[in-house]
Enzyme design. Sequence first.
Site, PDB file in Angstrom:
ATOM      1  N   ASP A  62       0.852  -1.203  -0.118  1.00 46.61           N
ATOM      2  CA  ASP A  62       0.022  -0.273  -0.018  1.00 46.61           C
ATOM      3  C   ASP A  62       0.828   1.284  -0.057  1.00 46.61           C
ATOM      4  O   ASP A  62       2.130   1.177   0.227  1.00 46.61           O
ATOM      5  CB  ASP A  62      -0.963   0.167   1.109  1.00 46.61           C
ATOM      6  CG  ASP A  62      -0.405  -0.265   2.622  1.00 46.61           C
ATOM      7  OD1 ASP A  62       0.879  -0.403   2.457  1.00 46.61           O
ATOM      8  OD2 ASP A  62      -1.097  -0.812   3.417  1.00 46.61           O
ATOM      9  N   ASN A 128      -7.727  -2.865  14.419  1.00 43.22           N
ATOM     10  CA  ASN A 128      -9.281  -2.926  14.100  1.00 43.22           C
ATOM     11  C   ASN A 128      -8.910  -4.175  13.079  1.00 43.22           C
ATOM     12  O   ASN A 128     -10.123  -4.682  12.435  1.00 43.22           O
ATOM     13  CB  ASN A 128      -9.830  -1.797  13.452  1.00 43.22           C
ATOM     14  CG  ASN A 128      -9.194  -1.322  12.239  1.00 43.22           C
ATOM     15  OD1 ASN A 128      -8.297  -2.108  11.762  1.00 43.22           O
ATOM     16  ND2 ASN A 128      -9.895  -0.319  11.394  1.00 43.22           N
ATOM     17  N   HIS A 130      -7.199  -4.791  10.601  1.00 43.06           N
ATOM     18  CA  HIS A 130      -6.890  -4.469   9.252  1.00 43.06           C
ATOM     19  C   HIS A 130      -5.671  -4.953   8.606  1.00 43.06           C
ATOM     20  O   HIS A 130      -4.684  -5.275   9.365  1.00 43.06           O
ATOM     21  CB  HIS A 130      -6.952  -2.825   8.514  1.00 43.06           C
ATOM     22  CG  HIS A 130      -6.138  -2.137   9.064  1.00 43.06           C
ATOM     23  ND1 HIS A 130      -6.193  -0.953   9.576  1.00 43.06           N
ATOM     24  CD2 HIS A 130      -4.638  -2.034   8.478  1.00 43.06           C
ATOM     25  CE1 HIS A 130      -5.197  -0.318  10.099  1.00 43.06           C
ATOM     26  NE2 HIS A 130      -4.128  -0.991   9.354  1.00 43.06           N
ATOM     27  N   GLU A 135      -9.457  -2.031   5.438  1.00 46.11           N
ATOM     28  CA  GLU A 135     -10.439  -1.535   6.681  1.00 46.11           C
ATOM     29  C   GLU A 135     -11.553  -2.624   6.735  1.00 46.11           C
ATOM     30  O   GLU A 135     -11.974  -3.180   5.932  1.00 46.11           O
ATOM     31  CB  GLU A 135     -10.882  -0.066   6.580  1.00 46.11           C
ATOM     32  CG  GLU A 135      -9.661   0.726   6.583  1.00 46.11           C
ATOM     33  CD  GLU A 135      -8.974   0.937   7.832  1.00 46.11           C
ATOM     34  OE1 GLU A 135      -9.178   0.254   8.773  1.00 46.11           O
ATOM     35  OE2 GLU A 135      -8.249   2.225   8.074  1.00 46.11           O
TER      36      GLU A 135
HETATM   37  C1  GLP Z   1      -0.515   0.360   8.644  1.00 48.98           C
HETATM   38  C2  GLP Z   1      -0.328  -0.330   7.478  1.00 48.98           C
HETATM   39  C3  GLP Z   1      -0.507  -1.979   7.708  1.00 48.98           C
HETATM   40  C4  GLP Z   1       0.392  -2.151   9.131  1.00 48.98           C
HETATM   41  C5  GLP Z   1      -0.522  -1.486  10.167  1.00 48.98           C
HETATM   42  C6  GLP Z   1       0.127  -1.468  11.783  1.00 48.98           C
HETATM   43  O1  GLP Z   1      -2.091   0.714   8.684  1.00 48.98           O
HETATM   44  N1  GLP Z   1      -0.933   0.035   6.179  1.00 48.98           N
HETATM   45  O2  GLP Z   1       0.189  -2.516   6.770  1.00 48.98           O
HETATM   46  O3  GLP Z   1       0.111  -3.485   9.224  1.00 48.98           O
HETATM   47  O4  GLP Z   1      -0.225   0.009   9.843  1.00 48.98           O
HETATM   48  O5  GLP Z   1       1.329  -0.980  11.851  1.00 48.98           O
HETATM   49  P1  GLP Z   1       2.206  -1.315  12.874  1.00 48.98           P
HETATM   50  O6  GLP Z   1       3.221  -2.226  12.190  1.00 48.98           O
HETATM   51  O7  GLP Z   1       3.216  -0.165  12.966  1.00 48.98           O
HETATM   52  O8  GLP Z   1       1.553  -1.512  14.051  1.00 48.98           O
END
Ligand code: GLP
Length: 233
Positions: A62, A128, A130, A135
């Site tokens: 993404d 949440n 995702h 989402e």
């Molecule tokens: C973002 C990314 C996800 C990631 C999530 C969790 O929303 N798009 O790919 O898994 O954050 O982030 P973190 O690893 O910093 O907790």
Amino acid sequence: MKLIIVKDQNEGGQKGYEVFKAAKDANAKVFGLATGSTPLTTYAAITASDLDFTDATSVNLDEYVGLGEKDSQSYRYFMNENLFSKKPFKTSYLPNGLEEDAEKETKRYDKIIEENPIDLQILGIGKNGHIGFNEPGTAGDSLTHKVHLTESTIKSNARFFENEADVPNYAYSMGIGSIMKSKKILLEAFGESKAEAIKGMIEGPVTEDVPASFLQNHDDVTVIVDEAAASLL
Ligand code: GLP
């Protein structure tokens, strides 16, 4: 799902590296990559190793709409800093956050994924549930699309920005259907804030309310969690 519970994120990073190494030894050529704090220890272990990706392709999940590679909050910048500058790939693809034509960009990205079937996809998970930026409410067969980020995701990701108002409201993300086409999936989660999402993903029903729960329908998923993220299992 194969569940591996580790002591902390450092041990998780080492285990994650081992999954990459095993895939590479089995001749994997295309790696699906993720951003966020979760995969950092795995990227650090890869960087410290002698694994060579100069004959491999990477395809990221993404990118924020409106941010380009020079923006220090863009996912392209993150990948350059944390992996590509140290372990270059032959080709590295990310959605182009600066492309304003969403239809054009999402089609372009779907074609890239089709032409470069992913052998191993690494994922983090949002609080949440995702995955990527899919989402709650995203369809299980979704392909690359433009996402309106939820308030919960904007709030969680604000820690990477100077203030919350700077977090883009939109992102381009591979869909759940795109992720499910990967041959092998590695999902990592560390810390108590992920415990509920991990419980929903593993023990809950397969539902759009917890996008990661669709992974129950994939036949080759490894989950690496620390004790805190596993605490509700
Ligand atoms: C973002 C990314 C996800 C990631 C999530 C969790 O929303 N798009 O790919 O898994 O954050 O982030 P973190 O690893 O910093 O907790």
